[in-house]
Design a protein around this motif. Structure first.
Motif, mmCIF file in Angstrom:
data_model
loop_
_atom_site.group_PDB
_atom_site.id
_atom_site.type_symbol
_atom_site.label_atom_id
_atom_site.label_comp_id
_atom_site.label_asym_id
_atom_site.label_seq_id
_atom_site.Cartn_x
_atom_site.Cartn_y
_atom_site.Cartn_z
ATOM 1 N N ALA A 102 55.164 57.103 13.474
ATOM 2 C CA ALA A 102 54.407 58.275 13.930
ATOM 3 C C ALA A 102 53.596 58.809 12.752
ATOM 4 O O ALA A 102 54.044 58.774 11.602
ATOM 5 N N TYR A 103 52.371 59.312 13.053
ATOM 6 C CA TYR A 103 51.454 59.748 11.988
ATOM 7 C C TYR A 103 50.759 61.036 12.388
ATOM 8 O O TYR A 103 50.527 61.289 13.579
ATOM 9 N N SER A 104 50.458 61.788 11.381
ATOM 10 C CA SER A 104 49.645 62.980 11.582
ATOM 11 C C SER A 104 48.209 62.655 11.145
ATOM 12 O O SER A 104 47.926 61.579 10.622
ATOM 13 N N ALA A 105 47.316 63.633 11.391
ATOM 14 C CA ALA A 105 45.922 63.424 10.978
ATOM 15 C C ALA A 105 45.820 63.246 9.455
ATOM 16 O O ALA A 105 45.037 62.435 8.941
ATOM 17 N N ALA A 106 46.633 63.999 8.721
ATOM 18 C CA ALA A 106 46.626 63.878 7.257
ATOM 19 C C ALA A 106 47.110 62.501 6.822
ATOM 20 O O ALA A 106 46.577 61.903 5.880
ATOM 21 N N ASP A 107 48.175 61.992 7.551
ATOM 22 C CA ASP A 107 48.672 60.643 7.196
ATOM 23 C C ASP A 107 47.596 59.587 7.411
ATOM 24 O O ASP A 107 47.433 58.667 6.595
ATOM 25 N N ILE A 108 46.880 59.748 8.538
ATOM 26 C CA ILE A 108 45.838 58.762 8.818
ATOM 27 C C ILE A 108 44.722 58.841 7.770
ATOM 28 O O ILE A 108 44.179 57.815 7.334
ATOM 29 N N ALA A 109 44.382 60.051 7.328
ATOM 30 C CA ALA A 109 43.353 60.194 6.290
ATOM 31 C C ALA A 109 43.799 59.513 5.002
ATOM 32 O O ALA A 109 43.002 58.838 4.320
ATOM 33 N N ARG A 110 45.094 59.670 4.649
ATOM 34 C CA ARG A 110 45.581 59.058 3.409
ATOM 35 C C ARG A 110 45.623 57.543 3.500
ATOM 36 O O ARG A 110 45.233 56.842 2.572
ATOM 37 N N LEU A 111 46.128 57.025 4.612
ATOM 38 C CA LEU A 111 46.266 55.568 4.695
ATOM 39 C C LEU A 111 44.888 54.876 4.817
ATOM 40 O O LEU A 111 44.729 53.725 4.422
ATOM 41 N N THR A 112 43.889 55.613 5.348
ATOM 42 C CA THR A 112 42.563 55.013 5.474
ATOM 43 C C THR A 112 41.952 54.720 4.100
ATOM 44 O O THR A 112 41.322 53.679 3.891
ATOM 45 N N ARG A 113 42.179 55.632 3.159
ATOM 46 C CA ARG A 113 41.595 55.425 1.829
ATOM 47 C C ARG A 113 42.632 55.001 0.791
ATOM 48 O O ARG A 113 42.290 54.781 -0.357
ATOM 49 N N GLY A 114 43.902 54.874 1.236
ATOM 50 C CA GLY A 114 44.924 54.557 0.250
ATOM 51 C C GLY A 114 45.936 53.529 0.730
ATOM 52 O O GLY A 114 45.563 52.419 1.144
ATOM 53 N N TYR A 115 47.195 53.919 0.689
ATOM 54 C CA TYR A 115 48.303 52.992 0.888
ATOM 55 C C TYR A 115 49.318 53.584 1.874
ATOM 56 O O TYR A 115 49.357 54.795 2.123
ATOM 57 N N ILE A 116 50.157 52.687 2.415
ATOM 58 C CA ILE A 116 51.370 53.078 3.137
ATOM 59 C C ILE A 116 52.534 52.410 2.419
ATOM 60 O O ILE A 116 52.647 51.170 2.396
ATOM 61 N N ASP A 117 53.365 53.247 1.781
ATOM 62 C CA ASP A 117 54.541 52.747 1.061
ATOM 63 C C ASP A 117 54.156 51.646 0.060
ATOM 64 O O ASP A 117 54.857 50.638 -0.080
ATOM 65 N N GLY A 118 52.986 51.797 -0.594
ATOM 66 C CA GLY A 118 52.569 50.836 -1.600
ATOM 67 C C GLY A 118 51.765 49.659 -1.068
ATOM 68 O O GLY A 118 51.230 48.861 -1.850
ATOM 69 N N TYR A 119 51.685 49.547 0.255
ATOM 70 C CA TYR A 119 50.883 48.465 0.854
ATOM 71 C C TYR A 119 49.431 48.957 0.997
ATOM 72 O O TYR A 119 49.201 49.977 1.669
ATOM 73 N N ASP A 138 50.059 44.949 -4.567
ATOM 74 C CA ASP A 138 49.357 44.406 -5.738
ATOM 75 C C ASP A 138 48.303 43.348 -5.391
ATOM 76 O O ASP A 138 47.835 42.620 -6.267
ATOM 77 N N SER A 139 47.936 43.241 -4.106
ATOM 78 C CA SER A 139 46.870 42.296 -3.748
ATOM 79 C C SER A 139 45.495 42.935 -3.863
ATOM 80 O O SER A 139 44.506 42.251 -4.137
ATOM 81 N N PHE A 140 45.432 44.261 -3.627
ATOM 82 C CA PHE A 140 44.171 45.004 -3.752
ATOM 83 C C PHE A 140 44.423 46.331 -4.443
ATOM 84 O O PHE A 140 45.501 46.924 -4.289
ATOM 85 N N TRP A 141 43.402 46.756 -5.225
ATOM 86 C CA TRP A 141 43.439 48.095 -5.807
ATOM 87 C C TRP A 141 42.372 48.912 -5.130
ATOM 88 O O TRP A 141 41.196 48.545 -5.099
ATOM 89 N N LYS A 142 42.784 50.064 -4.564
ATOM 90 C CA LYS A 142 41.862 50.912 -3.809
ATOM 91 C C LYS A 142 41.559 52.179 -4.606
ATOM 92 O O LYS A 142 42.458 52.819 -5.143
ATOM 93 N N HIS A 143 40.256 52.482 -4.695
ATOM 94 C CA HIS A 143 39.805 53.684 -5.377
ATOM 95 C C HIS A 143 39.963 54.845 -4.401
ATOM 96 O O HIS A 143 39.139 55.049 -3.499
ATOM 97 N N ILE A 144 41.007 55.621 -4.610
ATOM 98 C CA ILE A 144 41.367 56.651 -3.631
ATOM 99 C C ILE A 144 40.397 57.827 -3.656
ATOM 100 O O ILE A 144 40.103 58.427 -2.625
ATOM 101 N N TRP A 145 39.865 58.155 -4.842
ATOM 102 C CA TRP A 145 38.954 59.295 -4.967
ATOM 103 C C TRP A 145 37.586 58.817 -5.461
ATOM 104 O O TRP A 145 37.216 59.028 -6.615
ATOM 105 N N PRO A 146 36.823 58.169 -4.614
ATOM 106 C CA PRO A 146 35.514 57.616 -5.026
ATOM 107 C C PRO A 146 34.415 58.674 -5.060
ATOM 108 O O PRO A 146 33.518 58.697 -4.243
ATOM 109 N N SER A 147 34.524 59.585 -6.032
ATOM 110 C CA SER A 147 33.510 60.634 -6.160
ATOM 111 C C SER A 147 33.001 60.642 -7.602
ATOM 112 O O SER A 147 33.786 60.533 -8.540
#
Length: 468
Positions: A102-119, A138-147
């Protein structure tokens, strides 16, 4: 100094070229490396493909077996979050247990630009929800704050060029500091080498990077100075010896000429004896002239003969030399003809009149000495191409091309004898060449227009004042 500056320019040029090539190579390598690791768009496309392949049937979602197998082989898991319930309504078989359902809107915002449990997760919109693919840790590095600050991006070109300029300046300073010792050592070496041909005394400090070369240059300079001193001593001794011998010979020779002259005019002697006395007088005069010529040639060679140049009318000087021989030619065996244009009244040059007169006299004497059967001598002065040209020519036996070439190139006295099959014009011509050399003139030897021998003396005009 020009060589030192050239060397410095070469060093600086090599340094700048190396710096530009180095910086350029770094940019190329950085670009290649960056492009090879540019953000990978493949996971996002895969998420869109999965969203397109999901099929809903009786409230359940299914993924084609082929697509599911590809995800499993890549160790990628996937879920579908319902838009309304915000719950996971579909999941792949390899979904980790730590992934929430189950996810909230905030969870979806975080996982879209980041990770879920390190994935690292990548999303794509489906018909009724949001597809989320999770890739191995460790397969991809995502820039969480691209500003980025706007001014930073706007000033990036200026910043890059400034950094480049600072780097080049730094490289230049390092290079100059590293090579200053070499340049400092090269400068006196170059000066020393340039001074060697001038035979100047040289002493270079025998320290530094090029100390061994400095030692060799100093030794070479000492050898050259020693050789120059010895040569000057030899030249002085030779000139003094010639002058002394000339002086010592004159007195007995004068006595021989005096007594022979008395015998020649003594009517009590037989005709045959008086002719012999005349030969003695004639040959004695020839010896006296040769001694005078030898002494003059020695002085001219070693710069011991004083030269007093003045603005002289060469027509008057040459005419006087010709008149002296005209007055001497009693039997008219060697008539001297003045061939100068009557309209040419002056031809001025900066010369020592006595030396020029001596040169012309030597040329006329050559004509007499090498034409025992007699000849006609032509003397002329003319102006041509800002030069005053004095010509002494005869219609005698002349000289062949080989002899003329030898005379042009002969640097020494060539023996003068009476062998008319191989005429030799020696010391007299040598003196003429030396006299012309001290006046900045030239001598041209060749065939005369009258069929005999010709010598031209070419002197530059003395500016204005030459007229007809």
């Amino acid at each position: 100094m020009k060589s030192v500056l050239k060397l410095i320019r070469r060093f600086v040029g090599i340094m700048l070229l190396a710096a530009v090539l180095l910086v350029g190579l770094n940019f190329i390598l950085l670009a290649v490396y960056t492009l090879s690791w540019m953000p990978n768009a493949h996971p996002w496309k895969t998420a869109e493909e999965v969203a397109g392949y999901l099929v809903q049937d009786d409230g359940s979602y299914f993924l084609p077996e082929e697509i599911a197998r590809e995800l499993e082989e890549a160790d990628v898991w996937g879920i579908l979050i319902d838009n309304t319930a915000m719950q996971v309504v579909w999941q792949s078989d390899n979904l980790p247990e730590t992934v929430p359902e189950a996810y909230s809107a905030a969870d979806i915002a975080r996982l879209t630009r980041g990770y879920i449990d390190g994935y690292p997760t990548f999303t794509a919109g489906a018909e009724n929800g949001l597809v989320v693919l999770g890739y191995p840790k460790d397969s991809f590095w995502k820039h969480i704050w691209p500003s980025w600050d706007y001014d930073l991006i706007a000033d990036l070109p200026k910043t890059m060029f400034s950094v480049l300029a600072v780097n080049i300046a730094l490289i230049f300073v390092i290079y100059m500091l590293a090579n200053s010792g070499v340049l400092k050592a090269v400068k006196p070496i170059v000066r020393g080498i340039q001074a060697l041909p001038a035979k100047e005394a040289i002493h270079i400090r025998e320290k530094g990077l090029l100390s061994e070369l400095a030692v060799n240059i100093n030794k070479t300079s000492e050898i050259l100075q020693s050789q120059s001193r010895q040569l000057r001593k030899k030249e002085t001794a030779r000139a003094n010896w010639i002058a002394g011998v000339s002086h010592d010979i004159r007195t007995p020779l004068s006595m021989v000429m005096g007594y022979a002259g008395q015998l020649e005019s003594d009517m009590r002697l037989s005709e045959e004896d008086r002719k012999k006395a005349a030969v003695i007088v004639q040959q004695s005069k020839r010896m006296r002239n040769l001694i005078n010529d030898l002494n003059l040639a020695s002085k001219l060679e070693y710069n011991m003969q004083p030269v007093n140049p003045a603005r002289q009318n060469l027509i008057a000087v040459v005419r006087q030399a010709a008149v002296d021989f005209i007055n001497m030619d009693i039997d008219e065996k060697y008539p001297v003809e003045w061939e100068t244009d009557e309209n040419l009244t002056a031809c001025f040059a900066e010369v020592d009149g006595e030396l020029i007169k001596r040169a012309v006299s030597n040329l006329i004497s050559n004509c007499i000495n090498h034409n025992k059967q007699g000849c006609r001598i032509h003397v002329s002065v003319r102006v041509e191409n800002s030069n005053c040209i004095t010509a002494v020519e005869d219609d005698g036996v002349g000289a062949d091309e080989e002899l003329i070439k030898r005379l042009d190139n002969a640097p020494h006295y060539m023996v003068c004898d009476e062998n008319i099959s191989e005429q030799r014009h020696g010391l007299g011509l040598l003196i003429v060449k030396q006299i012309m050399a001290v006046h900045g003139g030239t001598v041209h030897i060749g065939h005369s227009a009258y069929g005999g021998f010709s010598v031209q003396l070419i002197l530059p005009l003395a500016g204005a004042g030459n007229g007809k």
